[in-house]
Design a protein around this motif. Structure first.
Motif, PDB file in Angstrom:
ATOM      1  N   ILE A   1       0.979  -1.110   0.080  1.00  0.00           N
ATOM      2  CA  ILE A   1      -0.020   0.099  -0.034  1.00  0.00           C
ATOM      3  C   ILE A   1       0.935   1.449   0.114  1.00  0.00           C
ATOM      4  CG2 ILE A   1      -1.897  -1.271   1.088  1.00  0.00           C
ATOM      5  CD1 ILE A   1      -1.139   0.369   3.765  1.00  0.00           C
ATOM      6  N   ASP A   2       0.350   2.420  -0.475  1.00  0.00           N
ATOM      7  CA  ASP A   2       0.844   3.574  -0.351  1.00  0.00           C
ATOM      8  C   ASP A   2       0.615   4.522   0.573  1.00  0.00           C
ATOM      9  OD1 ASP A   2       2.393   3.469  -2.891  1.00  0.00           O
ATOM     10  OD2 ASP A   2       0.470   3.491  -3.716  1.00  0.00           O
ATOM     11  N   VAL A   3       1.193   5.264   1.481  1.00  0.00           N
ATOM     12  CA  VAL A   3       0.869   5.876   2.662  1.00  0.00           C
ATOM     13  C   VAL A   3       1.512   7.413   2.507  1.00  0.00           C
ATOM     14  CG1 VAL A   3       0.507   3.915   4.455  1.00  0.00           C
ATOM     15  CG2 VAL A   3       2.694   4.728   3.962  1.00  0.00           C
ATOM     16  N   LYS A   4       1.017   8.222   2.699  1.00  0.00           N
ATOM     17  CA  LYS A   4       1.557   9.491   2.734  1.00  0.00           C
ATOM     18  C   LYS A   4       1.046  10.332   3.851  1.00  0.00           C
ATOM     19  CE  LYS A   4       2.462  13.597  -0.167  1.00  0.00           C
ATOM     20  NZ  LYS A   4       2.255  14.247  -1.594  1.00  0.00           N
ATOM     21  N   ALA A   5       2.004  10.658   4.670  1.00  0.00           N
ATOM     22  CA  ALA A   5       1.625  11.717   5.707  1.00  0.00           C
ATOM     23  C   ALA A   5       1.384  12.869   5.350  1.00  0.00           C
ATOM     24  CB  ALA A   5       2.824  11.555   6.794  1.00  0.00           C
ATOM     25  N   GLY A   6       0.654  13.838   6.298  1.00  0.00           N
ATOM     26  CA  GLY A   6       0.263  15.249   5.749  1.00  0.00           C
ATOM     27  C   GLY A   6       1.514  16.247   5.748  1.00  0.00           C
ATOM     28  N   LYS A   7       1.613  17.159   4.961  1.00  0.00           N
ATOM     29  CA  LYS A   7       2.805  18.273   4.895  1.00  0.00           C
ATOM     30  C   LYS A   7       2.574  19.122   5.943  1.00  0.00           C
ATOM     31  CE  LYS A   7       3.250  22.243   2.093  1.00  0.00           C
ATOM     32  NZ  LYS A   7       2.851  23.043   3.122  1.00  0.00           N
ATOM     33  N   GLY A   8       3.435  19.715   6.711  1.00  0.00           N
ATOM     34  CA  GLY A   8       3.303  20.786   7.712  1.00  0.00           C
ATOM     35  C   GLY A   8       2.755  21.790   7.159  1.00  0.00           C
ATOM     36  N   GLY A   9       1.789  22.852   7.779  1.00  0.00           N
ATOM     37  CA  GLY A   9       1.360  24.004   7.269  1.00  0.00           C
ATOM     38  C   GLY A   9       2.455  24.879   7.164  1.00  0.00           C
ATOM     39  N   ASP A  10       2.128  26.119   6.346  1.00  0.00           N
ATOM     40  CA  ASP A  10       3.281  27.126   6.003  1.00  0.00           C
ATOM     41  C   ASP A  10       3.090  28.211   7.151  1.00  0.00           C
ATOM     42  OD1 ASP A  10       3.890  25.701   3.680  1.00  0.00           O
ATOM     43  OD2 ASP A  10       2.823  26.885   2.273  1.00  0.00           O
ATOM     44  N   GLY A  11       4.297  28.541   7.418  1.00  0.00           N
ATOM     45  CA  GLY A  11       4.461  29.688   8.594  1.00  0.00           C
ATOM     46  C   GLY A  11       3.937  30.983   7.560  1.00  0.00           C
ATOM     47  N   MET A  12       3.637  31.986   8.442  1.00  0.00           N
ATOM     48  CA  MET A  12       3.098  33.375   8.166  1.00  0.00           C
ATOM     49  C   MET A  12       3.876  34.345   7.835  1.00  0.00           C
ATOM     50  SD  MET A  12       0.041  34.509   6.904  1.00  0.00           S
ATOM     51  CE  MET A  12      -0.671  36.088   6.747  1.00  0.00           C
ATOM     52  N   VAL A  13       3.838  35.235   7.109  1.00  0.00           N
ATOM     53  CA  VAL A  13       4.781  36.533   7.330  1.00  0.00           C
ATOM     54  C   VAL A  13       3.474  37.596   7.615  1.00  0.00           C
ATOM     55  CG1 VAL A  13       6.163  38.371   6.198  1.00  0.00           C
ATOM     56  CG2 VAL A  13       6.758  35.985   5.882  1.00  0.00           C
TER      57      VAL A  13
ATOM     58  N   VAL B   1       5.012  -5.441   8.867  1.00  0.00           N
ATOM     59  CA  VAL B   1       5.174  -4.400   7.935  1.00  0.00           C
ATOM     60  C   VAL B   1       6.635  -4.192   7.517  1.00  0.00           C
ATOM     61  CG1 VAL B   1       4.471  -1.904   7.943  1.00  0.00           C
ATOM     62  CG2 VAL B   1       3.271  -3.496   9.601  1.00  0.00           C
ATOM     63  N   ARG B   2       6.669  -4.192   6.616  1.00  0.00           N
ATOM     64  CA  ARG B   2       8.017  -3.767   5.805  1.00  0.00           C
ATOM     65  C   ARG B   2       7.994  -2.722   4.910  1.00  0.00           C
ATOM     66  NH1 ARG B   2      11.493  -7.817   6.688  1.00  0.00           N
ATOM     67  NH2 ARG B   2      10.454  -9.839   7.444  1.00  0.00           N
ATOM     68  N   ASP B   3       9.216  -1.937   4.632  1.00  0.00           N
ATOM     69  CA  ASP B   3       9.363  -0.748   3.635  1.00  0.00           C
ATOM     70  C   ASP B   3       9.666  -1.648   2.388  1.00  0.00           C
ATOM     71  OD1 ASP B   3      10.709   0.899   1.843  1.00  0.00           O
ATOM     72  OD2 ASP B   3      10.723   2.215   3.571  1.00  0.00           O
ATOM     73  N   ALA B   4       8.631  -1.463   1.526  1.00  0.00           N
ATOM     74  CA  ALA B   4       8.703  -2.060   0.246  1.00  0.00           C
ATOM     75  C   ALA B   4       9.832  -1.846  -0.631  1.00  0.00           C
ATOM     76  CB  ALA B   4       7.287  -1.790  -0.783  1.00  0.00           C
TER      77      ALA B   4
ATOM     78  N   ALA C   1       9.629  33.410   6.547  1.00  0.00           N
ATOM     79  CA  ALA C   1       8.824  32.415   7.419  1.00  0.00           C
ATOM     80  C   ALA C   1       9.323  31.196   6.375  1.00  0.00           C
ATOM     81  CB  ALA C   1       7.127  32.726   6.980  1.00  0.00           C
ATOM     82  N   GLU C   2       8.923  29.837   6.923  1.00  0.00           N
ATOM     83  CA  GLU C   2       9.352  28.641   6.510  1.00  0.00           C
ATOM     84  C   GLU C   2       7.901  27.969   6.008  1.00  0.00           C
ATOM     85  OE1 GLU C   2      12.538  26.359   9.132  1.00  0.00           O
ATOM     86  OE2 GLU C   2      10.730  26.541   9.992  1.00  0.00           O
ATOM     87  N   ASN C   3       8.165  27.296   4.838  1.00  0.00           N
ATOM     88  CA  ASN C   3       7.072  26.377   4.343  1.00  0.00           C
ATOM     89  C   ASN C   3       7.133  25.222   5.319  1.00  0.00           C
ATOM     90  OD1 ASN C   3       6.464  28.344   2.354  1.00  0.00           O
ATOM     91  ND2 ASN C   3       7.555  27.196   0.761  1.00  0.00           N
ATOM     92  N   GLY C   4       5.951  24.425   5.302  1.00  0.00           N
ATOM     93  CA  GLY C   4       5.730  23.206   6.191  1.00  0.00           C
ATOM     94  C   GLY C   4       6.688  22.035   5.647  1.00  0.00           C
ATOM     95  N   GLU C   5       7.277  21.340   6.488  1.00  0.00           N
ATOM     96  CA  GLU C   5       8.030  20.218   5.894  1.00  0.00           C
ATOM     97  C   GLU C   5       7.041  19.106   5.178  1.00  0.00           C
ATOM     98  OE1 GLU C   5      10.837  16.847   7.985  1.00  0.00           O
ATOM     99  OE2 GLU C   5       9.232  17.859   9.387  1.00  0.00           O
ATOM    100  N   PRO C   6       7.578  18.638   4.092  1.00  0.00           N
ATOM    101  CA  PRO C   6       6.640  17.812   3.342  1.00  0.00           C
ATOM    102  C   PRO C   6       6.437  16.494   4.427  1.00  0.00           C
ATOM    103  CG  PRO C   6       8.655  18.034   2.183  1.00  0.00           C
ATOM    104  CD  PRO C   6       8.852  19.020   3.407  1.00  0.00           C
ATOM    105  N   GLY C   7       5.306  15.881   4.250  1.00  0.00           N
ATOM    106  CA  GLY C   7       4.990  14.597   4.816  1.00  0.00           C
ATOM    107  C   GLY C   7       5.969  13.247   4.294  1.00  0.00           C
ATOM    108  N   GLN C   8       5.943  12.488   5.377  1.00  0.00           N
ATOM    109  CA  GLN C   8       6.873  11.240   4.571  1.00  0.00           C
ATOM    110  C   GLN C   8       5.790  10.660   3.854  1.00  0.00           C
ATOM    111  OE1 GLN C   8       7.982   8.819   7.642  1.00  0.00           O
ATOM    112  NE2 GLN C   8       9.760   7.783   6.745  1.00  0.00           N
ATOM    113  N   GLU C   9       6.519   9.961   2.831  1.00  0.00           N
ATOM    114  CA  GLU C   9       5.764   9.366   1.648  1.00  0.00           C
ATOM    115  C   GLU C   9       6.398   8.024   1.561  1.00  0.00           C
ATOM    116  OE1 GLU C   9       4.177  10.380  -2.719  1.00  0.00           O
ATOM    117  OE2 GLU C   9       5.257  11.798  -1.496  1.00  0.00           O
ATOM    118  N   ARG C  10       5.835   6.799   1.657  1.00  0.00           N
ATOM    119  CA  ARG C  10       6.607   5.580   1.296  1.00  0.00           C
ATOM    120  C   ARG C  10       5.552   4.365   0.753  1.00  0.00           C
ATOM    121  NH1 ARG C  10       8.219   4.202   7.567  1.00  0.00           N
ATOM    122  NH2 ARG C  10      10.384   3.902   6.513  1.00  0.00           N
ATOM    123  N   LYS C  11       5.954   3.365   0.190  1.00  0.00           N
ATOM    124  CA  LYS C  11       5.483   2.185  -0.136  1.00  0.00           C
ATOM    125  C   LYS C  11       5.594   1.097   1.134  1.00  0.00           C
ATOM    126  CE  LYS C  11       4.981   1.539  -5.074  1.00  0.00           C
ATOM    127  NZ  LYS C  11       3.761   2.496  -5.029  1.00  0.00           N
ATOM    128  N   ILE C  12       4.645   0.709   1.741  1.00  0.00           N
ATOM    129  CA  ILE C  12       4.901  -0.485   2.688  1.00  0.00           C
ATOM    130  C   ILE C  12       4.183  -1.705   2.164  1.00  0.00           C
ATOM    131  CG2 ILE C  12       5.364   1.141   4.663  1.00  0.00           C
ATOM    132  CD1 ILE C  12       2.410   0.500   5.483  1.00  0.00           C
TER     133      ILE C  12
END
Length: 437
Positions: A10-22, A97-100, A142-153
């Motif tokens: 299966i493919d799992v993708k975590a949410g990206k962090g929200g962007d910081g604001m100026v 559970v394994r990393d594919a 300001a920083e943009n949010g960090e991308p969420g982790q994405e992987r096939k497991i």
């Protein structure tokens, strides 16, 4: 013990962090109000959780993509974005559970309620409130949010048959199995026998599921002295409910009741404790001409045999595997019986130890440098690309900060060492800039 494997990627993708604001405060009596940009919220994780109600990975056949929600962006007035809820995905007990991609073991999920985070949500980007210093009290950064982790497991479940089908070879067990079950798990080769067990996963409309196996082939093999390995017999012993399939048409001049007795004697002779299991009699081929008549006789004989015992009468379900009549009540009764029949204890040696690696240790260098055909320097690397994605290029100050971070990582020196000159073009992803000495 990985004999029958139900396996799914299966493919799992975590949410990206929200962007910081100026943002800046605008107040009547405060000249150049201070910075007021909030941080972005954390993105949601994707979390596997064990649900004891599930017995197979059937649900994943139809739904293979799981994506958690991103965090909310930061807002003005120093308000932080909300973090996102985690996404919970239910799996059965005993799922590995394994990393594919790497094959690394991420965890074994054994007990009800146990959880495992398989993709981490990105942290929220910091708003400009966080970058204020005495020297720069009103930063446009300001920083943009960090991308969420994405992987096939890859999920693997060692499948143990819950329900065993027994009966003579021509009674229609294979047909029945193919009609009631949807998925065929991957079956390992046995070095001690040529028998390949027929195995299928049954999914009920009410969401329950169970695994059914055709046992007679195995039992006959055992009685012919084929060395069936203890693993296999143990597998049969794990079966909790026996479906005794009988050909009620009597087509081949056989007597259904005699068949029933013969198979039970066969089970008894193996001493596989199989007769301790609750049985359901499946009167098959009811679409044939003499079946009704034979069923009456059969029931009469069965009643006679059971008079002297105080046992519950064995239920008889008339069905036709070919026309599918009578299957629903049979499967419901089977699932109900499974719900109340205890499991036989696992043997110690069945529970394998596997080494679990926690955390994601990356041996990769922070960046790598390549040269394109058009003489552009191309920078890549996980850490560097993450920094790039978290940089908000609308503000000069943020861009300057990015340049400092690259210098801190040693990118400038490395480019110089490779022969980059003033004015050369350097590219990261889609973004190009000039190399300045």
């Amino acid at each position: 013990m990985s004999m029958f494997l139900d396996q799914v990627t299966i493919d799992v993708k975590a949410g990206k962090g929200g962007d910081g604001m100026v943002a800046f405060r605008r107040e009547k009596y405060v000249p150049d109000g201070g910075p007021a940009g909030g941080d972005g919220g954390r993105g949601g994780n994707v979390v596997l959780v064990v649900d004891e109600g599930l017995r197979t990975l059937m649900d994943f056949r139809f739904n293979r993509h799981f994506k958690a929600q991103p965090g909310e962006n930061g807002m003005s007035k120093g308000m932080h974005g909300r973090g996102s809820e985690d996404m919970y995905v239910k799996v059965p007990e005993g799922t590995t559970v394994r990393d594919a991609e790497t094959g690394a073991l991420l965890g074994d999920l054994l007990e009800h309620g146990q959880t495992l985070v398989v993709a981490h949500g990105g942290r929220g980007g910091r708003g400009n409130t966080r970058f204020a210093t005495p020297r720069n009290p009103a930063p446009e950064m300001a920083e943009n949010g960090e991308p969420g982790q994405e992987r096939k497991i890859e999920l693997e479940l060692k499948v143990l048959a819950d329900v065993g089908l027994v009966g003579f070879p021509s009674v229609g067990k294979s047909t029945l199995l193919s009609v009631i079950s949807a998925a065929r798990p991957k079956i390992g080769a046995y070095h001690f026998t040529t028998l390949v067990p027929n195995l299928g996963m049954v999914n009920m409309p009410d969401g329950r599921s169970f695994v059914a196996a055709d046992l007679p082939g195995l039992i006959e093999g055992a009685s012919q002295g084929v060395g069936l390995g203890t693993q296999f017999l143990r597998h049969i012993e794990r079966t909790r409910v026996i479906l005794h399939v009988i050909d009620m048409s009597g087509m081949e001049g056989r007597d259904p009741y005699e068949d029933y007795v013969a198979i039970n004697n066969e089970l008894a002779s193996h001493n596989l404790r199989l007769l301790e299991r609750p049985q359901i009699i499946v009167a098959n081929k009811m679409d044939m001409p003499d079946a009704e008549e034979n069923l009456k006789k059969f029931k009469a004989e069965l009643a006679k045999e059971q008079e002297d015992e105080f046992a519950d009468p064995i239920p008889v379900f008339p069905i036709s595997g070919v026309t599918r009549q009578g299957l629903e009540p049979l499967l419901s009764a089977t699932a109900d019986l499974l719900d109340v029949t205890p499991e036989f204890p696992l043997y110690e040696e069945e529970i394998e130890e596997d080494v679990v690696q926690y955390g994601f240790v990356s041996d990769e260098p922070a960046f790598s440098i390549d040269r394109d055909a058009d003489a552009t320097w191309v920078l890549s690397g996980e850490k560097l690309e993450k920094l790039f994605k978290m940089t908000n290029f609308d503000h000069d100050e943020t861009v300057m900060r990015f340049a400092r971070q690259l210098r801190g990582m040693g990118v400038d020196e490395a480019l110089r060492a490779r022969g980059a000159k003033d004015g050369d073009i350097v590219r990261i992803g889609e973004f190009e800039f000039e190399f300045v000495e």
